[in-house]
Structures are given as structure tokens and as C-alpha cells.
Design a protein around this motif. Sequence first.
Motif, PDB file in Angstrom:
ATOM      1  N   GLY A 205       1.160   0.613  -9.771  1.00  0.00           N
ATOM      2  CA  GLY A 205       2.410   0.812 -10.489  1.00  0.00           C
ATOM      3  C   GLY A 205       3.598   1.011  -9.570  1.00  0.00           C
ATOM      4  N   ILE A 206       3.370   1.078  -8.255  1.00  0.00           N
ATOM      5  CA  ILE A 206       4.469   1.196  -7.295  1.00  0.00           C
ATOM      6  C   ILE A 206       5.094  -0.193  -7.133  1.00  0.00           C
ATOM      7  CG2 ILE A 206       5.128   1.855  -4.952  1.00  0.00           C
ATOM      8  CD1 ILE A 206       2.477   3.451  -4.815  1.00  0.00           C
ATOM      9  N   PRO A 207       6.385  -0.351  -7.339  1.00  0.00           N
ATOM     10  CA  PRO A 207       6.984  -1.691  -7.312  1.00  0.00           C
ATOM     11  C   PRO A 207       6.763  -2.414  -5.987  1.00  0.00           C
ATOM     12  CG  PRO A 207       8.513  -0.103  -8.255  1.00  0.00           C
ATOM     13  CD  PRO A 207       7.379   0.685  -7.699  1.00  0.00           C
ATOM     14  N   ALA A 208       6.496  -3.707  -6.062  1.00  0.00           N
ATOM     15  CA  ALA A 208       6.396  -4.525  -4.858  1.00  0.00           C
ATOM     16  C   ALA A 208       7.716  -4.459  -4.102  1.00  0.00           C
ATOM     17  CB  ALA A 208       6.059  -5.963  -5.218  1.00  0.00           C
ATOM     18  N   GLY A 209       7.633  -4.392  -2.799  1.00  0.00           N
ATOM     19  CA  GLY A 209       8.830  -4.308  -1.977  1.00  0.00           C
ATOM     20  C   GLY A 209       9.232  -2.886  -1.620  1.00  0.00           C
ATOM     21  N   THR A 210       8.602  -1.873  -2.230  1.00  0.00           N
ATOM     22  CA  THR A 210       8.893  -0.484  -1.872  1.00  0.00           C
ATOM     23  C   THR A 210       8.580  -0.268  -0.397  1.00  0.00           C
ATOM     24  OG1 THR A 210       8.357   0.288  -4.105  1.00  0.00           O
ATOM     25  CG2 THR A 210       8.344   1.945  -2.338  1.00  0.00           C
ATOM     26  N   ALA A 211       9.522   0.313   0.344  1.00  0.00           N
ATOM     27  CA  ALA A 211       9.349   0.503   1.783  1.00  0.00           C
ATOM     28  C   ALA A 211       8.220   1.495   2.058  1.00  0.00           C
ATOM     29  CB  ALA A 211      10.643   1.002   2.410  1.00  0.00           C
ATOM     30  N   ILE A 212       7.416   1.186   3.080  1.00  0.00           N
ATOM     31  CA  ILE A 212       6.361   2.079   3.545  1.00  0.00           C
ATOM     32  C   ILE A 212       6.791   2.670   4.880  1.00  0.00           C
ATOM     33  CG2 ILE A 212       3.952   2.284   4.263  1.00  0.00           C
ATOM     34  CD1 ILE A 212       3.318  -0.116   2.473  1.00  0.00           C
ATOM     35  N   VAL A 213       6.817   4.008   4.938  1.00  0.00           N
ATOM     36  CA  VAL A 213       7.241   4.738   6.137  1.00  0.00           C
ATOM     37  C   VAL A 213       6.017   5.402   6.752  1.00  0.00           C
ATOM     38  CG1 VAL A 213       8.620   6.700   6.956  1.00  0.00           C
ATOM     39  CG2 VAL A 213       9.577   5.107   5.278  1.00  0.00           C
ATOM     40  N   ALA A 214       5.871   5.323   8.070  1.00  0.00           N
ATOM     41  CA  ALA A 214       4.738   5.947   8.756  1.00  0.00           C
ATOM     42  C   ALA A 214       4.740   7.447   8.505  1.00  0.00           C
ATOM     43  CB  ALA A 214       4.803   5.659  10.254  1.00  0.00           C
ATOM     44  N   GLY A 215       3.563   7.981   8.133  1.00  0.00           N
ATOM     45  CA  GLY A 215       3.469   9.380   7.747  1.00  0.00           C
ATOM     46  C   GLY A 215       3.003  10.292   8.862  1.00  0.00           C
ATOM     47  N   MET A 216       2.416  11.429   8.463  1.00  0.00           N
ATOM     48  CA  MET A 216       1.883  12.419   9.392  1.00  0.00           C
ATOM     49  C   MET A 216       0.624  13.015   8.771  1.00  0.00           C
ATOM     50  SD  MET A 216       5.313  14.371  10.824  1.00  0.00           S
ATOM     51  CE  MET A 216       4.549  14.777  12.403  1.00  0.00           C
ATOM     52  N   THR A 217      -0.064  13.887   9.500  1.00  0.00           N
ATOM     53  CA  THR A 217      -1.241  14.544   8.945  1.00  0.00           C
ATOM     54  C   THR A 217      -0.835  15.522   7.850  1.00  0.00           C
ATOM     55  OG1 THR A 217      -1.136  16.314  10.588  1.00  0.00           O
ATOM     56  CG2 THR A 217      -2.464  14.366  11.138  1.00  0.00           C
TER      57      THR A 217
END
Length: 475
Positions: A205-217
Motif C-alpha cells: 500500500g506504500i505508493p510506488a516512487g516513495t523515497a527510501i532513505v538508509a536507516g539505522m539499528t
Amino acid sequence: MWMGIDLGTQSVRAVVAGDDGEILGSGSAPLTGRRDGVRHEQQPLDWWAAVRAASRQALRDAPAPRALAVCATSGTVLLGDAAGRPLTPGVMYDDGRAAAEAARAGTSPSWGLPKAMWLLREHGGAAGGAVRIMHQADVVLARLAGTPLPTDSSHALKTGYDPERDEWPRRRFGKLGLPDGLFPDVVRPGTRIGEVGRAAAEETGIPAGTAIVAGMTDGCAAQIASGALTVGSWNSVLGTTLVLKGVTSSPVEDPAGVVYNHRAPDGSRLPGGASGVGGGALTAAFPAADPARLDALARAHEPARVVAYPLVATGERFPFVAPEATGFLLGEPASDAEHWAALLTGVGLVERLCFDYLDLLGAPAHGALTFTGGAVRSGYWSRLRADILGRPVRIPRYSEPALGMAVLAAYGAGATDTLHRAAARMVRLRHVLRPHPTRTAWYTEPYLTLVDELERRGWLPGPVAAHARTRTENP
């Protein structure tokens, strides 16, 4: 809108937050695993199924997010193929089967590096073809984007990544028999690394094209959610286990390797450690308990007559390393309420020992202390821990690691120029707990009893025990 996803031990949590930190949508889905002695595994496909369910629930009545970030347990690894597909179960952070590899690598068995060595020995040949080490978050990121993405330096830290040089130590890996190409590319947390693909959009359900940001622990994510991002401030995350994270301008040096240092997006250091005590000991002792009822009954047993070391599983990682450590009770509880009180108190006593160890290392701890994690749902337990520690404690309105990832997503997408400013805007404070001096004094004797017993069993080093005793005289 900003989305954060937290891959925990017992569940996956997803939230959608606005620029002011208001939670506009949330969802969760349970996780189960296989525990057998020192073995602890989960199935990677279960992580993705839980992410799908939690994301859809979070987005049911919330606006679409502009960006997202993912956090996961620290030290959980598996083998995958070149396309990012899992080839083995996920070996969880507290799995203890890599003790021999840890001795070779000079790390704790809880770290991802010895687990990677163990996985190669046990499954490398059976997997066939080229294999790669993957962290728990990497599995979900690959499914979200439809292709493998770089991992972040926070999740990579316990797999041996050098945050000071920003590189994998290939010479060291070669001596350990680890081939080139085994480890993923690494970026700083907060880096934009991809976008949600169409297949994942249909599933989550997350729209295509939504930016993915590198996360953390997850521990670092909880620290962001606490707002504890100034030098000298600390966040104590209490859930299944206990994790302490602080902020310093330079790394905290620890020859014993108990405390490790993450690197924040702004270049400051996030030192901390993960203990094996925590709420999991309550679940194990009282699987069908009503926590609120037992909290109310436990008040009559302050200070607890029974001293507990409430280890969740075999092995301790912080404030000392003892793979053979096991939980224990000193004394016999007369009732479930007294047993419950002893376990709650025991976690607070170990938490106090962790701070004494940090003080021994010279880590600055003069700033604000914040409590986050599932345990803050118990107001009684939070007050008890504040009394044991003898210092004021901040309780945020929303204390979930998933919110920390929403804050990091906002920073990574350019909503603010610093992570600190993003947190200042999105983290809301609920109240401040202030310790009662009389109650703090109650816990000196049980604290010293626990320190003495841990030293007697050969787990707690003598200098650490001596410093803890000195701190009771000169806090």
C-alpha cells in the motif's frame, strides 16, 4: 508525511507521522521465531509478510508518505543471493552459536561478523553460487525496491564495518577467510538509496516512487525518537532486552569491546551497548500475566527482598561479556507479586550497572536521560527505574523506533538540514519523572548484592565491580 518501519524481535511496527510529529497512522504485525538453547532464528519471509500487514494498517487512514526508512535488530544477519533473496534463516542478534567464530574475530558472539563466519561454514556450500551477507533490514529494503540496495553503516557496524574509515576492513576479512564480494555496499544513514517499486506498492500500500532513505539499528532509531541527540544525553530503550545509547563528540574507547560506537549522520558518535536483561524475562516467567495487575501488586514489595538477574536467554553482552551467564534469583519469592517486583527491580539494577560502566570508561552522561521502548507503557516500571538510577527521566509522547525512522526519513528527504532539527520538530515530550531520594537509597543494598554476586560468579570483572561500589558512595 514520513513513514518509519521497525523490525523488532516480537513484531513489525509501522507509523506515518506529520512534520510536527503527530502520528497519523500506525500498524503492527506479530513475529515469531525459533528458540532452542543458544539458537534463535526467524524466517526472512515472515519479516516481509509482517511489513506488508503493518504498512497497510498504518496507511489505511493516513496520507501517503513522501519518504520512509527502516530499522531492525542489531547483529541479525543471514545469507542471500545476488538478487537479494534470502537463502538461510535470519540468525538473530542474541543467537549464541558463533562462540568459536567470535573468539577468532575478537568480538562478542552477538555481533554479526562471527555469525557471518558461522553461516558460511554451516550453509555456504549448500547455498550454491555466489552468496552475500544481508542484514535484517536489507531483506525488506530489497523487497521494497525490487532490487538489492546498499546497507547503512549502522546495521553494518557489528558485521565489522569500520565507521572511522568508512570501509570494510578487507585485510582483516582476508585473514578470517572471508572472500571479497561477500559484503554489501555501505552508505551513511539518512542517504536516499532508492524508491518503492510497483510490485511492493501493490503488496504494502506504500505508493510506488516513495523515497527510501538508509536507516539505522533499532537502538539508534529509538534514540532519534527520544530526541536525545545532544552531546552527553542518553536514551535507555527497554523492550525484550535493554539497549543504552548516548551522544559523544568522539568515540568511547572500550578495550573490552563491550561498548561500540555508531556514527550519526552528522558525524557525531552514538556509543552504547545492548544487555541481555529485559522484558523478555517477564514474559518467560509469567506468559499469561496481566502486567497492570502485577504492577499494582508489586508496589507493596518495594524494595524487593529477592534480588534478580533477569537475563532473557543464556549469555550477557553489556555491561560485561559472559557467554555462559544465566539468569538467577537470590532468595525465594513468596508470591507472584514479589517475583514480578524482583524482575522489574533487577532490570533497573543492571541498567544502573551499565551507567556505572560507562562512567568507568569516561563517557559523558551529564545530559538528559530519556526512556523509550515498550516498557514505558508501564508508568510504575519507569518510575521504579528512575528511583533506582537516582536521576530525572524524560518520557516522550511517542517513543517508538518507527517514529525515529520517520524522523530520519524526513531528514534524508531534505525536509531539514540537520537530524537534530528534524527531531526537535517531530519529537514531543509527555512528562518528566523525578526520583525520590528516599526510594533511591532503598536500592543501594540490593544493587551491591547483585554486583557482588555477578563478580563472585566470575562474570563481572573486578575493576568494574569496584567502580560500581565506589559510585554508591560518591554518585
